[in-house]
Design a protein around this motif. Sequence first.
Motif, short mmCIF file in Angstrom:
data_model
loop_
_atom_site.label_atom_id
_atom_site.label_comp_id
_atom_site.label_asym_id
_atom_site.label_seq_id
_atom_site.Cartn_x
_atom_site.Cartn_y
_atom_site.Cartn_z
N ASP A 131 -12.10 -6.00 10.29
CA ASP A 131 -13.07 -4.99 9.89
C ASP A 131 -12.40 -3.76 9.28
O ASP A 131 -12.73 -3.35 8.15
CB ASP A 131 -13.91 -4.56 11.10
N LEU A 132 -11.42 -3.17 9.97
CA LEU A 132 -10.89 -1.89 9.53
C LEU A 132 -9.88 -2.03 8.39
O LEU A 132 -9.97 -1.32 7.38
CB LEU A 132 -10.26 -1.16 10.72
N PHE A 133 -8.90 -2.91 8.52
CA PHE A 133 -7.88 -3.05 7.48
C PHE A 133 -8.49 -3.39 6.12
O PHE A 133 -8.09 -2.81 5.10
CB PHE A 133 -6.85 -4.10 7.87
N PRO A 134 -9.43 -4.34 6.03
CA PRO A 134 -9.94 -4.71 4.71
C PRO A 134 -10.68 -3.59 3.98
O PRO A 134 -10.90 -3.68 2.77
CB PRO A 134 -10.90 -5.88 5.01
N HIS A 136 -9.53 -0.66 3.43
CA HIS A 136 -8.55 0.32 2.95
C HIS A 136 -7.59 -0.31 1.96
O HIS A 136 -7.24 -1.48 2.07
CB HIS A 136 -7.79 0.91 4.14
N ASP A 137 -7.16 0.51 1.00
CA ASP A 137 -6.15 0.06 0.04
C ASP A 137 -4.78 -0.07 0.70
O ASP A 137 -3.98 -0.93 0.32
CB ASP A 137 -6.04 1.06 -1.12
N ALA A 138 -4.51 0.80 1.68
CA ALA A 138 -3.21 0.80 2.34
C ALA A 138 -3.38 1.20 3.80
O ALA A 138 -4.30 1.95 4.16
CB ALA A 138 -2.23 1.75 1.65
N VAL A 139 -2.49 0.68 4.63
CA VAL A 139 -2.42 1.00 6.06
C VAL A 139 -1.01 1.49 6.37
O VAL A 139 -0.04 0.83 5.98
CB VAL A 139 -2.73 -0.23 6.92
N LEU A 140 -0.89 2.62 7.05
CA LEU A 140 0.40 3.08 7.57
C LEU A 140 0.33 3.05 9.08
O LEU A 140 -0.45 3.79 9.69
CB LEU A 140 0.73 4.50 7.09
N ASP A 141 1.13 2.19 9.70
CA ASP A 141 1.19 2.04 11.15
C ASP A 141 2.51 2.64 11.62
O ASP A 141 3.58 2.10 11.33
CB ASP A 141 1.09 0.56 11.52
N LEU A 142 2.45 3.76 12.34
CA LEU A 142 3.64 4.53 12.72
C LEU A 142 4.18 4.07 14.07
O LEU A 142 3.44 4.02 15.06
CB LEU A 142 3.29 6.01 12.78
N HIS A 143 5.47 3.75 14.10
CA HIS A 143 6.13 3.28 15.32
C HIS A 143 7.37 4.12 15.61
O HIS A 143 7.78 4.96 14.83
CB HIS A 143 6.55 1.81 15.16
N SER A 144 8.00 3.84 16.76
CA SER A 144 9.33 4.37 17.08
C SER A 144 9.99 3.39 18.04
O SER A 144 9.43 2.34 18.36
CB SER A 144 9.24 5.77 17.68
N GLY A 145 11.18 3.75 18.51
CA GLY A 145 11.88 2.86 19.43
C GLY A 145 11.28 2.81 20.82
O GLY A 145 11.69 1.98 21.63
N GLY A 146 10.34 3.68 21.12
CA GLY A 146 9.74 3.68 22.44
C GLY A 146 10.70 4.21 23.50
O GLY A 146 11.77 4.73 23.21
N ALA A 197 -2.28 -6.94 7.84
CA ALA A 197 -2.58 -6.29 6.56
C ALA A 197 -2.36 -7.26 5.41
O ALA A 197 -3.18 -7.34 4.49
CB ALA A 197 -1.71 -5.05 6.40
N GLY A 198 -1.26 -8.00 5.45
CA GLY A 198 -0.99 -8.95 4.38
C GLY A 198 -2.03 -10.04 4.29
O GLY A 198 -2.41 -10.46 3.19
N ARG A 199 -2.53 -10.50 5.43
CA ARG A 199 -3.52 -11.59 5.43
C ARG A 199 -4.83 -11.16 4.79
O ARG A 199 -5.56 -12.00 4.24
CB ARG A 199 -3.77 -12.08 6.86
N VAL A 200 -5.18 -9.88 4.87
CA VAL A 200 -6.46 -9.43 4.32
C VAL A 200 -6.31 -8.74 2.96
O VAL A 200 -7.26 -8.19 2.43
CB VAL A 200 -7.20 -8.51 5.31
N GLY A 201 -5.09 -8.78 2.40
CA GLY A 201 -4.89 -8.24 1.05
C GLY A 201 -4.72 -6.74 0.98
O GLY A 201 -4.87 -6.15 -0.10
N THR A 202 -4.40 -6.10 2.10
CA THR A 202 -4.17 -4.65 2.15
C THR A 202 -2.67 -4.38 2.13
O THR A 202 -1.89 -5.13 2.71
CB THR A 202 -4.79 -4.06 3.43
N ILE A 203 -2.25 -3.31 1.49
CA ILE A 203 -0.84 -2.94 1.51
C ILE A 203 -0.50 -2.41 2.89
O ILE A 203 -1.09 -1.45 3.37
CB ILE A 203 -0.55 -1.87 0.44
N GLY A 204 0.46 -3.05 3.54
CA GLY A 204 0.88 -2.67 4.87
C GLY A 204 2.19 -1.88 4.82
O GLY A 204 3.17 -2.35 4.26
N LEU A 205 2.18 -0.70 5.41
CA LEU A 205 3.36 0.17 5.47
C LEU A 205 3.60 0.54 6.93
O LEU A 205 2.66 0.77 7.69
CB LEU A 205 3.13 1.44 4.66
N SER A 206 4.86 0.60 7.31
CA SER A 206 5.18 0.94 8.68
C SER A 206 6.54 1.62 8.72
O SER A 206 7.07 2.03 7.68
CB SER A 206 5.15 -0.31 9.57
N GLY A 207 7.10 1.76 9.90
CA GLY A 207 8.41 2.36 10.04
C GLY A 207 8.70 2.71 11.48
O GLY A 207 7.85 2.58 12.37
#
Length: 337
Positions: A131-134, A136-146, A197-207
């Motif tokens: 629902d949510l990813f499709p 949007h043109d792009a998704v930025l999912d922010l991570h760290s080492g925890g 993100a890739g499966r629904v055709g959205t640009i997936g960005l992370s880090g």
Amino acid sequence: MHSGLVNPIDFERDGRQAGHLAIPYSVDRSPYYQIRVPILRLKNGAGPSLLLMAGNHGDEYEGELQLGRLMRRLDGTTMRGAVTILPMANLPAVMAAKRCSPFDGGNLNRAFPGDPTGTPTARMAHFLEHDLFPRHDAVLDLHSGGTSMAHLACTLIERQADAARFERSVALMRAMGSAHAFIADNGPAAPTSMGAAGRVGTIGLSGEFGGGGTVTPESMAFTAAVIDRLLMALGIVDAPQLSRAPLSPPPALQLLSLARHSQGIYANRRGWFEPAVPLGARVAAGEIAGWYHDLERLDLQEEELHFAESGVVISHRLHTDSQAGDCLIQVAEPIDR
């Protein structure tokens, strides 16, 4: 209603909408309890659409704090297009200061594509991917080492079969201004947000934006700059929204690859790890990576650990006390593309 996820946002409506995604989940103290995940939608006419999310893992704080700040600062009347902000995607994990949800043990970044009638984590993953990813043109999912890892600051994308989308992903990753970046190759069935993100055709960005279950001035500044540069690169805003100092020109980007088990050193018994090199160091195969101590056998010499491969040190374990199977340190291979 005892399953599913309730979404209060009208994604077609202009203006500011703040609310909560509600996941029904009966618990001992409250049979009709709802996990209420904050969400903000800002829309101002036609234009690019961006989803910013953090708290995929609960103990990774740079994204959670900066997206909470952005929710308070971003003016929907002066931007173009749409921004959706989800600062605590795995809310139970965030509130418990844990990587995974204490309700169901769910690791959201291993739960995609999810299940609309499954555990709370599975339901959130299903909502995000289907629902949510499709939207949007792009998704930025922010991570760290925890809590347990220190990680080199970097950005990340997944390799895509669609050539045009892959080139756009690379361009946006470069625009985010990190000195190091990964092109991951986890395949189309990856259970991660970037796989979704890739499966629904959205640009997936992370880090990876920090580590250690804490934040630093450097990690927060890096996170702010990445978010600001992405918003400007997409044409959503004309000026930084989070950065406290003027944005400097981005450094030269070194692409990295982490694709082989031999790029990491793993504990094979209980011990106490002492790293020998800092994050970002360039090392050669055979060099000393660290030492593994045995505090239960003080008569034994510490074990000298050596890198099996050359590369850039990208992470190491912060919890000195380690168990068999724990990743102690990793190197990534510099690549051109």
